[in-house]
Design an enzyme around this catalytic site. Sequence first.
Site, short mmCIF file in Angstrom:
data_model
loop_
_atom_site.label_atom_id
_atom_site.label_comp_id
_atom_site.label_asym_id
_atom_site.label_seq_id
_atom_site.Cartn_x
_atom_site.Cartn_y
_atom_site.Cartn_z
N GLU A 152 0.52 -1.65 0.02
CA GLU A 152 -0.11 0.13 -0.27
C GLU A 152 1.24 1.21 0.17
OE1 GLU A 152 -4.38 -1.56 1.83
OE2 GLU A 152 -2.60 -1.21 3.52
N HIS B 61 -1.33 3.31 8.74
CA HIS B 61 -2.79 2.51 8.66
C HIS B 61 -2.69 1.29 9.73
CE1 HIS B 61 -5.43 -0.29 6.55
NE2 HIS B 61 -4.96 -1.48 6.43
N HIS C 264 -5.74 -1.91 11.78
CA HIS C 264 -7.01 -2.52 11.43
C HIS C 264 -7.13 -1.84 12.95
CE1 HIS C 264 -4.82 -5.09 8.09
NE2 HIS C 264 -5.39 -3.14 7.92
N GLU D 250 -12.41 14.34 23.28
CA GLU D 250 -10.27 13.86 22.59
C GLU D 250 -10.80 14.36 21.30
OE1 GLU D 250 -6.40 14.13 23.90
OE2 GLU D 250 -8.69 14.11 24.87
N HIS E 286 -11.71 -2.70 6.29
CA HIS E 286 -10.48 -2.60 6.13
C HIS E 286 -9.97 -1.66 7.09
CE1 HIS E 286 -6.68 -2.06 3.40
NE2 HIS E 286 -6.77 -2.53 4.22
#
Length: 296
Positions: A137, A161, A163, A191, A232
């Site tokens: 990616e 990135h 999950h 927050e 994803h």
Amino acid sequence: METPSIFDRGIEKVKNVVSEASVEQRGFIKAIARTCYDGWLQGWHEGNGGNLSYRMTPEETSACRSYFSETVGEWVGLGVRAVGLQNECFVVTAQGAQFRNVMLDPASCLGIVEVNPTGDAYRNVWGFKGGGQPTSEFTSHFINHSVRKAVTNGSCRIVYHAHPTSAIALGSVLQNDSKKLSRALWQSLAESILLLPEGIGATKRLAPGSIELAGATSELMEKTSSVLWPHHGVICSANDLDSALGLMHTIEKASAIYLQAAAAKRGASGPDMPTDADLRSVAEAFGVTLEEKYLG
């Protein structure tokens, strides 16, 4: 036992200095490794899931250049051209690498890539031991670094990135709608208002690692630092590693609070949530401005 000579002690001292100066011993590499491990401890990086990239400073690049491979890799086209990233160097997690192992073997789980003078290709110059390659990616990272560098006047250096379970689940519950998601985060945890006043974007379902996903994400990242990839994960950007991890953690915690509150109130009128006036009041206290299109 024979006492080492002055000469022997001098050689040992030189060896120690060289070791401390190697790429693996650089402070920014150690910080990246720790961030990867912290993310794994949160449960966000099952298997080889997730990836991270860091745009190096000119000083870091200069300090590491003497350790770059004498036989650098071939130029690899990215399929996109990024403005403002010509000749930049990035630390990138390796394709297939597990975040839990980065601290143990940074030279295998990480690598440094150098961008060509036209900003549309890269080559490996350090790391990726054993024939590894940058994350699949990297195209998304690359084009989003370009966007975030431009909109932050160069201060953004991290694209991360992961999950995060609750964030992915919340996206599914709220139809991956940017407005619904942003409001849910703001209403669940104060927050979120401080760290995400611009809200969170959400793409369509697109193939991981595709140019289409990279393009859709970059359009959203012109306005926001964080984007949900449906079913994803989440990709976010920040100036530094602590901010990137903190932003991901905040998105995940706010998502979990919303889901737990909604589940606890099932069958009733729904969880008690702050009004728009409440949200604006908190934003004013923090000195930030909320994205108006996500209110009301």
